[in-house]
Design a protein around this motif. Structure first.
Motif, mmCIF file in Angstrom:
data_model
loop_
_atom_site.group_PDB
_atom_site.id
_atom_site.type_symbol
_atom_site.label_atom_id
_atom_site.label_comp_id
_atom_site.label_asym_id
_atom_site.label_seq_id
_atom_site.Cartn_x
_atom_site.Cartn_y
_atom_site.Cartn_z
ATOM 1 N N THR A 76 26.947 11.683 16.169
ATOM 2 C CA THR A 76 26.773 13.213 15.628
ATOM 3 C C THR A 76 27.946 13.677 14.948
ATOM 4 O O THR A 76 28.905 12.958 14.982
ATOM 5 C CB THR A 76 26.354 13.953 17.030
ATOM 6 O OG1 THR A 76 27.563 14.060 17.813
ATOM 7 C CG2 THR A 76 25.246 13.662 17.745
ATOM 8 N N GLY A 77 27.569 14.594 14.257
ATOM 9 C CA GLY A 77 29.053 15.407 13.668
ATOM 10 C C GLY A 77 29.563 14.532 12.531
ATOM 11 O O GLY A 77 28.629 13.790 11.662
ATOM 12 N N MET A 78 30.753 14.458 12.745
ATOM 13 C CA MET A 78 31.623 13.794 11.710
ATOM 14 C C MET A 78 31.318 12.174 11.716
ATOM 15 O O MET A 78 31.269 11.510 10.613
ATOM 16 C CB MET A 78 33.173 13.801 12.131
ATOM 17 C CG MET A 78 33.696 15.107 11.715
ATOM 18 S SD MET A 78 35.471 15.276 11.922
ATOM 19 C CE MET A 78 35.962 14.569 13.481
ATOM 20 N N ALA A 79 30.919 11.800 13.000
ATOM 21 C CA ALA A 79 30.523 10.419 12.979
ATOM 22 C C ALA A 79 29.287 10.045 12.269
ATOM 23 O O ALA A 79 29.161 8.867 11.447
ATOM 24 C CB ALA A 79 30.541 9.985 14.650
ATOM 25 N N MET A 80 28.119 10.883 12.237
ATOM 26 C CA MET A 80 27.165 10.770 11.349
ATOM 27 C C MET A 80 27.506 10.764 10.102
ATOM 28 O O MET A 80 26.842 9.886 9.357
ATOM 29 C CB MET A 80 26.091 11.734 11.840
ATOM 30 C CG MET A 80 24.666 11.467 11.159
ATOM 31 S SD MET A 80 24.047 9.825 11.302
ATOM 32 C CE MET A 80 23.308 9.757 12.929
ATOM 33 N N ASP A 81 28.513 11.825 9.738
ATOM 34 C CA ASP A 81 28.698 11.614 8.381
ATOM 35 C C ASP A 81 29.428 10.553 7.795
ATOM 36 O O ASP A 81 29.037 10.021 6.579
ATOM 37 C CB ASP A 81 29.640 12.916 8.136
ATOM 38 C CG ASP A 81 28.997 14.394 8.543
ATOM 39 O OD1 ASP A 81 27.618 14.428 8.211
ATOM 40 O OD2 ASP A 81 29.607 15.253 8.591
ATOM 41 N N TRP A 82 30.105 9.951 8.697
ATOM 42 C CA TRP A 82 30.848 8.535 8.358
ATOM 43 C C TRP A 82 29.671 7.519 8.238
ATOM 44 O O TRP A 82 29.865 6.779 7.042
ATOM 45 C CB TRP A 82 31.720 8.028 9.277
ATOM 46 C CG TRP A 82 31.957 6.580 9.340
ATOM 47 C CD1 TRP A 82 33.036 6.139 8.528
ATOM 48 C CD2 TRP A 82 31.306 5.742 10.030
ATOM 49 N NE1 TRP A 82 32.766 4.966 8.692
ATOM 50 C CE2 TRP A 82 31.921 4.488 9.765
ATOM 51 C CE3 TRP A 82 30.476 5.707 11.269
ATOM 52 C CZ2 TRP A 82 31.530 3.271 10.149
ATOM 53 C CZ3 TRP A 82 30.093 4.385 11.664
ATOM 54 C CH2 TRP A 82 30.617 3.076 11.051
ATOM 55 N N PHE A 83 28.738 7.555 9.092
ATOM 56 C CA PHE A 83 27.790 6.411 8.895
ATOM 57 C C PHE A 83 26.832 6.665 7.725
ATOM 58 O O PHE A 83 26.441 5.515 6.832
ATOM 59 C CB PHE A 83 26.871 6.548 10.246
ATOM 60 C CG PHE A 83 25.671 5.565 10.223
ATOM 61 C CD1 PHE A 83 25.829 4.457 10.412
ATOM 62 C CD2 PHE A 83 24.422 6.198 9.744
ATOM 63 C CE1 PHE A 83 24.832 3.463 10.715
ATOM 64 C CE2 PHE A 83 23.198 5.115 9.938
ATOM 65 C CZ PHE A 83 23.389 3.780 10.171
ATOM 66 N N ILE A 84 26.435 7.678 7.352
ATOM 67 C CA ILE A 84 25.564 7.698 6.205
ATOM 68 C C ILE A 84 26.344 7.780 4.931
ATOM 69 O O ILE A 84 25.733 7.523 3.881
ATOM 70 C CB ILE A 84 24.941 9.324 6.280
ATOM 71 C CG1 ILE A 84 25.631 10.442 6.117
ATOM 72 C CG2 ILE A 84 23.699 9.208 7.304
ATOM 73 C CD1 ILE A 84 24.861 11.803 6.195
ATOM 74 N N SER A 85 27.659 7.845 4.842
ATOM 75 C CA SER A 85 28.480 7.587 3.823
ATOM 76 C C SER A 85 28.630 6.190 3.468
ATOM 77 O O SER A 85 29.124 5.605 2.585
ATOM 78 C CB SER A 85 29.871 8.298 3.750
ATOM 79 O OG SER A 85 30.551 7.401 4.818
ATOM 80 N N LEU A 86 28.311 5.074 4.556
ATOM 81 C CA LEU A 86 28.480 3.585 4.258
ATOM 82 C C LEU A 86 27.474 3.097 3.104
ATOM 83 O O LEU A 86 26.384 3.864 2.965
ATOM 84 C CB LEU A 86 28.008 3.030 5.422
ATOM 85 C CG LEU A 86 28.963 3.107 6.474
ATOM 86 C CD1 LEU A 86 28.454 2.476 7.781
ATOM 87 C CD2 LEU A 86 30.493 2.602 6.175
#
Length: 158
Positions: free
Chosen positions: A131-141
């Motif tokens: 969630t949050g920043m971690a999800m932002d990281w994931f979808i940026s891959l």
């Protein structure tokens, strides 16, 4: 004969109790429907008041529902095509981005050992813990970049 009469009396009592429960449930449903109608009217009044307060007309009001944000997925096609069985219970851990990534992976691995699952299922379920920043990281891959859980774990640790 007496046994049959006793069974019939038991059935009649059960039917009467069932009928009473059904009537109670119908009364509860009527109360709920009335409350729902009241809440809908209140919502409409609030929406109308908001339009007056902001100077908007009803037709200028923004859409009431925002569609979910669409994004590409870093999973390869074989991972995307893997179906998670509806009865499968995934891990109950979440990662916002501020926690220790290694601790999150350990918790995830521990829970996945209990329920099993293929490499592709691990990838999909791991994504659901972010969630949050971690999800932002994931979808940026990069799109289609991840082919295995080992690769996802390595990227997550970095």
């Amino acid at each position: 004969m007496q046994q049959v009469m006793g069974m019939m009396q038991g059935l009649q009592e059960a039917m009467a109790a069932s009928k009473a429960e059904q009537e109670r449930m119908q009364a509860d449903l009527a109360v709920s429907q009335t409350r729902n109608e009241e809440l809908c009217r209140m919502n409409e009044e609030l929406r109308h008041g908001w339009c007056i307060h902001t100077g908007l007309r009803d037709e200028d009001e923004p859409e009431r529902s925002t569609p979910p944000r669409e994004f590409s997925t870093p999973f390869s096609q074989p991972i995307l095509e893997t179906v998670i069985p509806i009865t499968f219970v995934g891990p109950k851990v979440t990662f916002i981005g501020m926690e220790d990534p290694e601790a999150h992976l350990t918790a995830f691995h521990t829970q996945m050992m209990l329920v099993g699952g293929s490499d592709a299922i691990k990838c999909k379920l791991f994504m659901s813990t972010l969630t949050g920043m971690a999800m932002d990281w994931f979808i940026s891959l990069p799109n289609g970049h991840i082919n295995s859980f080992a690769q996802l774990s390595h990227l997550f640790r970095e």
